[in-house]
Design an enzyme around this catalytic site. Structure first.
Site, PDB file in Angstrom:
ATOM      1  N   ASP A 159       0.859  -1.230   0.018  1.00  0.00           N
ATOM      2  CA  ASP A 159      -0.059  -0.105  -0.129  1.00  0.00           C
ATOM      3  C   ASP A 159       0.986   1.166  -0.116  1.00  0.00           C
ATOM      4  O   ASP A 159       2.093   0.975   0.262  1.00  0.00           O
ATOM      5  CB  ASP A 159      -0.930  -0.106   1.348  1.00  0.00           C
ATOM      6  CG  ASP A 159      -2.204   0.892   0.966  1.00  0.00           C
ATOM      7  OD1 ASP A 159      -1.900   1.836   0.121  1.00  0.00           O
ATOM      8  OD2 ASP A 159      -3.152   0.863   1.845  1.00  0.00           O
TER       9      ASP A 159
HETATM   10  O1  LIG Z   1      -3.936   5.365  -4.266  1.00  0.00           O
HETATM   11  C1  LIG Z   1      -3.226   4.329  -3.946  1.00  0.00           C
HETATM   12  C2  LIG Z   1      -3.481   3.485  -2.665  1.00  0.00           C
HETATM   13  O2  LIG Z   1      -3.581   4.743  -1.639  1.00  0.00           O
HETATM   14  C3  LIG Z   1      -3.827   4.411  -0.294  1.00  0.00           C
HETATM   15  O3  LIG Z   1      -4.440   5.587   0.211  1.00  0.00           O
HETATM   16  C4  LIG Z   1      -3.627   6.789  -0.304  1.00  0.00           C
HETATM   17  C5  LIG Z   1      -4.265   7.754  -1.292  1.00  0.00           C
HETATM   18  O4  LIG Z   1      -4.000   7.207  -2.301  1.00  0.00           O
HETATM   19  C6  LIG Z   1      -3.655   9.182  -1.177  1.00  0.00           C
HETATM   20  O5  LIG Z   1      -4.129  10.182  -1.859  1.00  0.00           O
HETATM   21  C7  LIG Z   1      -3.252   9.745   0.098  1.00  0.00           C
HETATM   22  O6  LIG Z   1      -2.524  10.682   0.122  1.00  0.00           O
HETATM   23  C8  LIG Z   1      -2.469  11.714   0.995  1.00  0.00           C
HETATM   24  C9  LIG Z   1      -1.243  11.353   2.123  1.00  0.00           C
HETATM   25  O7  LIG Z   1      -1.788  10.337   3.012  1.00  0.00           O
HETATM   26  C10 LIG Z   1      -0.971  12.716   2.858  1.00  0.00           C
HETATM   27  O8  LIG Z   1      -0.002  12.357   3.844  1.00  0.00           O
HETATM   28  C11 LIG Z   1      -0.785  13.630   2.098  1.00  0.00           C
HETATM   29  O9  LIG Z   1      -0.614  14.993   2.887  1.00  0.00           O
HETATM   30  O10 LIG Z   1      -1.848  14.195   1.326  1.00  0.00           O
HETATM   31  C12 LIG Z   1      -1.879  12.891   0.456  1.00  0.00           C
HETATM   32  C13 LIG Z   1      -3.054  13.441  -0.842  1.00  0.00           C
HETATM   33  O11 LIG Z   1      -4.169  13.773  -0.091  1.00  0.00           O
HETATM   34  O12 LIG Z   1      -2.820   8.864   1.069  1.00  0.00           O
HETATM   35  C14 LIG Z   1      -3.485   7.594   1.113  1.00  0.00           C
HETATM   36  C15 LIG Z   1      -2.634   6.664   2.176  1.00  0.00           C
HETATM   37  O13 LIG Z   1      -2.380   7.397   3.172  1.00  0.00           O
HETATM   38  C16 LIG Z   1      -4.729   3.414  -0.123  1.00  0.00           C
HETATM   39  O14 LIG Z   1      -4.860   2.922   0.997  1.00  0.00           O
HETATM   40  C17 LIG Z   1      -4.795   2.394  -1.140  1.00  0.00           C
HETATM   41  O15 LIG Z   1      -6.250   1.560  -0.907  1.00  0.00           O
HETATM   42  C18 LIG Z   1      -4.784   3.108  -2.586  1.00  0.00           C
HETATM   43  O16 LIG Z   1      -4.932   1.920  -3.673  1.00  0.00           O
END
Ligand SMILES: OC[C@H]1O[C@@H](O[C@H]2[C@H](O)[C@@H](O)[C@H](O[C@H]3[C@H](O)[C@@H](O)[C@H](O)O[C@@H]3CO)O[C@@H]2CO)[C@H](O)[C@@H](O)[C@@H]1O
Length: 735
Positions: free
Chosen positions: A261
Site C-alpha cells: 500500500d
Molecule cells: O491510491 C493508492 C493507494 O493509496 C492508499 O491511500 C492513499 C491515497 O491514495 C492518497 O491520496 C493519500 O495521500 C495523502 C497522504 O496520505 C497525506 O500524507 C498527504 O498529505 O496528502 C495526500 C493526498 O491527499 O494517502 C493515502 C494513504 O495514506 C490506499 O490505502 C490504497 O487503497 C490505494 O490503492
C-alpha cells in the site's frame, strides 16, 4: 491466444456455483496459463540488467508520473511505464469515466450477473484509459467493525459473499486484459491508527474469515495483491513472512506479485525477504525516503537480499503482465479518455437491485400517483457546491453516492433523488414540496397535507487521510448524520405517511426512527453512486420490486455487534470467528434487521429441499493450485430448493443456503452462508435454486493438522429468505 486469463477462467454469467465448478475443472488450464506466462517472463528476465530488475519493482515516487503508481519502462523488452490507478469503483481522477457503485452496493444485490458485469465494465474502462493495474477489488477491510471507515469499498462481513464477489469482479476486470489487485492484505479492519495498529488474530479465524475471500481472489487468478498498513501479529503486513510467503504464496499458491500500500513499506531488506514484490509509490509522501531503488541494488550487491529473490520479484511482475497479454496492443495511458460507453446501465441496475426495503406498513409503497409529495432533507439534492466539489468525495454535503477516500471516482453526472422524483412527478401531475435542509423548522409546512413525506438521511465514512465533519475515517457511532433521528421524528410528526430513505456506508441504529408510528416505510438505499435518484424512483414507484438483501446486520444497539474500533495499538480480534450474524446467532441476540433480510412487493414460498452429497470426512488433498489445495475446489454436494412467486407482481428472491457443521468441528458458528441465488420470478412462476457445495464450503481450518478438514457427522442445511427467516431444513451425513 487472446485474453489468456479470460479464456481460461471466464464463465458466462450463470449462478456462481456453476462458475466455480467450471473453474475447478479448468484448474489445470490455469496452471498451464501461468506456466506459459512464466516462461515468457524468464526469457525477458534473461535480457535484463540488475538495474532493470530493480526498476521493475520500484515505483518512480509519489506524484511523479501520470498515474497514482508508476514504474519505469524497459525498452529492451517492450515493457511500458506501468500505470497503477485506483480503484475499486472506477478510475480515480479519470476525465470521463463511470463512477460505478461501491462494492457494498454490489454485494447488496446478491446478483452474480450484475457483479460480474460491473467487473467487466470496470476492466473495460481501465483498459480504455490505459491503466495496467486497477487497484481493486477490496476484501480487507472485511467489515468486522460496523463503524469501519472503508467497509463500503468491499463486499461486507461475510467471507463467502465477499469471496464470490471478489471472484466475479476479478474475472470481469481481467477479462479485459487488465490486472486486478486484491487489497488490503490483511486484517486492515479500521482506519484509526491504521499505520501503527497490530491486528492479532488466531490461526483458525485468519483462515475461515479473513483469508477466505483472498483465496477466492487467488483462485480467480488475480494478478496482484496489496499488502496493508497494519501489523499482523506484531509484524508489518508488508514485512510479514508468515502472511506473504507462507499464507499467500505457499499455501494459496499465488503466482502474481505483492505490492505495498502507498508508503506501507518500512525496511529495505525486511520487505524483500518476506515476500513483498513491488514498492509503491516508490517514496514516502514527501518524496524523500526511498527504501528500494538504489537501496535494493545495494542490498542485492552485498547479499542481504539474494539475486534469486530479486529475480523472483521481477518475474512475478512480468509474468502477470504477460498473463494478461499486456505485451501486445495495450492502449497508451490517457486518464482523460471518455470510456463510459453504456456502463451507466450497470450502475442503475446495481443501485436499484441493491436497494433493501426494510419496512413497508400498509403497503404504502409502491407509490400510486400521489397528488402531493413532500421531499425533505439536505441529501435529497445534489451538493450545492457541485457534485465533485470535494476531492475524493471528502464531504457529506448533498445526496450521498459513495464514501470518501482513494476508493472513489469523480461523478460524470449525478442524478439526485429530487431530480428523479421531479421528473416522475411531472408525468404523474404530482406536486412536490421540497425542503432541502436538515433543520426541523419549516417541516410542518412542507410535510403536512402531502399524501406521503419522503425524508432523506445519511451516514458517511471513508479513508483516514481525510476528516469530514470531525470524522477521521471510522464512524464514531452508528447514528445518522445531520440530526437524522430528529429530522425523521419531526417529519413523521407532521405526516403519518412518512417514508424514510437511508443512504449510508454501513449500518445505522434505526430504533428512534422505527419507534415513531408515522414512519410507514424504511428504504435502505445504500450507496447508489451517480444513479442515486433514478434507482430510487424505480423502486419507489414499483417499476421493479425491491430485491436487495442486507449484506450486514442492522442491530438494535451498537453494543450488540460485539466489535468496536480500537483506540490503542493492538486489536486482539477476541471475537474470533464470531462477527456480524455469527455473533448474533451465537449469543442469541435479536437483530433489528438480520443479515440477508429484505422485503419485496410480492411474496415467495419455498419448497422441495433436496440434498445429495458425495463428501467424505478428512483433510483436503491434492496439489496446490491458485487458491489452495485442488481438492478444496471440488464440488462434493448439491442442494436444490424450489421458490415460487405467490404474489401479484414480478419480483426477484434471493434464497440463501446456510450450513451448520457437525459437532466434531469444535466451536463453530451456528450457521454459515454457503450458497445463494437470485431468481427472477413472474407472478405464479417457480424456479429451482441449485447450490453446489465445494469441499472448502464444508471444511473448517484444523490448526493442529494445518489443513482444511471436512468433519464427520451430520451437517445441518437450511435454505431461507434471510439468515433468520429459514424456510426449509434438512441434513446430510458425512463419514
Ligand atoms: O491510491 C493508492 C493507494 O493509496 C492508499 O491511500 C492513499 C491515497 O491514495 C492518497 O491520496 C493519500 O495521500 C495523502 C497522504 O496520505 C497525506 O500524507 C498527504 O498529505 O496528502 C495526500 C493526498 O491527499 O494517502 C493515502 C494513504 O495514506 C490506499 O490505502 C490504497 O487503497 C490505494 O490503492
Amino acid at each position: 491466444m487472446h485474453r489468456r486469463t479470460f479464456a481460461v477462467l471466464a464463465a458466462t454469467s450463470l449462478a456462481w456455483a456453476e462458475t466455480s465448478e467450471k473453474q475447478a475443472r479448468q484448474a489445470g488450464s490455469v496452471v498451464a496459463a501461468w506456466d506459459a506466462a512464466y516462461s515468457q517472463a524468464s526469457t525477458a528476465l534473461s535480457k535484463l540488467s540488475q538495474q532493470d530488475k530493480v526498476n521493475i519493482v520500484t515505483g518512480v515516487g509519489w506524484n511523479k508520473g501520470p498515474c497514482f503508481g508508476n514504474t519505469p519502462s524497459i525498452g529492451s523488452i517492450g515493457y511500458p511505464q506501468l500505470c497503477l490507478q485506483d480503484g475499486p469503483l472506477g478510475i480515480r481522477f479519470g476525465g470521463s469515466v463511470t463512477a460505478f457503485t461501491p462494492g457494498i452496493q454490489a454485494a447488496s444485490t446478491w446478483d452474480v450477473e450484475l457483479i460480474r458485469q460491473r467487473g467487466v465494465y470496470l476492466g473495460a474502462e481501465a483498459r480504455g484509459v490505459g491503466v495496467h493495474v486497477l487497484l481493486g477489488p477490496v476484501a480487507g477491510a472485511l467489515g468486522k467493525i460496523p463503524n469501519g471507515g472503508r467497509n463500503w469499498e468491499g463486499f461486507g462481513p461475510d467471507p463467502y459473499l465477499t469471496g464470490i464477489a471478489m471472484s466475479e469482479t476479478i474475472e470481469g476486470i481481467q477479462s479485459n486484459g487488465v490486472q486486478a489487485c486484491a487489497k488490503h492484505f490483511i486484517l486492515n479492519e479500521q482506519e484509526t491508527n491504521r499505520e501503527t495498529i497490530s491486528s492479532v488474530v488466531d490461526d483458525r479465524t485468519m483462515h475461515e474469515l479473513y483469508l477466505f475471500p483472498f483465496a477466492d481472489a487467488v483462485h480467480s487468478n488475480v494478478a496482484s495483491v496489496m499488502c496493508s498498513y497494519n501489523k499482523v501479529n506484531g509484524t508489518w503486513a508488508c514485512e510479514n513472512d508468515k502472511i506473504q510467503n507462507g499464507l499467500l504464496k505457499k499455501e494459496l499458491g499465488f503466482k502474481g506479485y505483492v505490492m505495498s500500500d502507498w508508503n506501507a513499506q518500512h525496511t529495505t531488506n525486511g520487505a524483500a525477504n518476506s515476500g513483498m514484490d513491488m514498492t509503491m509509490p516508490g517514496s514516502d509522501f514527501n518524496g524523500k525516503t526511498i527504501l528500494w531503488g538504489p537501496q535494493l541494488n545495494t542490498a542485492v550487491n552485498n547479499g542481504q537480499v539474494s539475486k534469486a529473490r530479486l529475480d523472483d520479484m521481477a518475474k512475478r511482475i512480468l509474468a502477470s503482465w504477460y498473463l494478461l497479454e499486456q505485451n501486445s496492443g495495450y492502449p497508451a495511458t490517457n486518464l482523460k479518455a471518455n470510456v463510459q460507453g453504456n456502463h451507466k446501465e450497470n450502475v442503475r441496475a446495481v443501485a436499484r437491485d441493491g436497494i433493501v426495503l426494510l419496512k413497508n406498513d400498509d403497503n404504502i409503497l409502491p407509490l400510486k400517483k400521489p397528488s402531493k409529495l413532500a421531499v425533505i432533507g439536505s441529501s435529497s439534492v445534489v451538493n450545492p457546491a457541485g457534485r465533485n466539489a470535494c476531492t475524493d468525495r471528502g464531504c457529506n454535503t448533498g445526496a450521498l453516492g459513495m464514501g470518501w477516500g482513494s476508493g472513489t471516482a469523480d461523478y460524470p453526472y449525478f442524478v439526485a433523488p429530487y431530480d428523479a422524483l421531479k421528473t416522475r412527478a411531472q408525468s404523474d401531475g404530482t406536486t412536490i414540496n421540497l425542503l432541502s435542509s436538515d433543520s426541523t423548522s419549516g417541516i410542518a409546512n412542507a410535510a403536512s397535507g402531502a399524501d406521503a413525506a419522503l425524508v432523506f438521511i445519511t451516514a458517511d465514512s471513508g479513508e483516514g487521510y481525510i476528516t469530514v465533519e470531525g470524522v477521521t475515517g471510522d464512524r464514531p457511532n452508528l447514528d445518522p448524520w445531520h440530526n437524522g433521528n430528529q429530522l425523521v421524528q419531526a417529519v413523521a410528526q407532521a405526516n403519518k405517511n412518512t417514508i424514510v430513505v437511508v443512504h449510508s456506508t454501513g449500518p445505522i441504529i434505526l430504533e428512534t426512527i422505527l419507534a415513531h408510528p408515522g414512519v410507514k416505510a424504511v428504504v435502505w438505499a445504500g450507496l447508489p453512486s451517480q444513479e442515486n435518484g433514478n434507482a430510487l424512483v424505480d423502486v419507489l414507484y414499483g417499476l421493479v420490486s425491491p430485491s436487495g438483501k442486507l449484506p450486514y446486520t442492522i442491530a438494535k444497539s451498537e453494543s450488540d455487534y460485539g466489535t468496536a474500533v480500537q483506540r490503542g495499538g493492538t486489536d486482539l480480534f477476541t471475537e474470533g470467528l464470531f462477527i456480524d450474524y455469527r455473533h448474533f446467532d451465537k449469543n442469541g441476540i435479536a437483530p433489528r434487521y438480520e443479515f440477508g433480510f429484505g422485503l419485496s412487493y410480492t411474496s415467495f414460498t419455498y419448497s422441495s429441499l433436496s440434498i445429495t452429497s458425495t463428501a467424505s470426512s478428512g483433510p483436503a488433498s491434492g496439489d496446490t493450485i491458485p487458491g489452495g489445495r485442488a481438492g478444496l475446489w471440488e464440488a462434493v454436494a448439491t442442494v436444490t430448493a424450489v421458490v415460487k412467486n405467490t404474489g401479484g407482481v414480478q419480483g426477484a428472491e434471493v434464497p440463501q443456503l446456510y450450513i451448520t457443521l457437525p459437532s466434531s468441528a469444535p466451536s463453530s458458528p451456528p450457521k454459515q452462508l454457503r450458497g445463494f441465488a437470485k431468481l427472477k420470478l413472474a407472478p405464479g412462476e417457480s424456479k429451482t435454486a441449485t447450490f453446489i457445495l465445494r469441499r472448502r464450503d464444508l471444511s473448517y481450518w484444523d490448526t493442529g493438522r494445518q489443513n482444511w478438514v471436512v468433519p464427520s457427522g451430520s451437517f445441518g442445511v437450511v435454505v431461507g429468505a434471510s439468515s433468520r427467516d429459514l424456510r426449509l431444513n434438512g441434513k446430510f451425513d458425512v463419514y
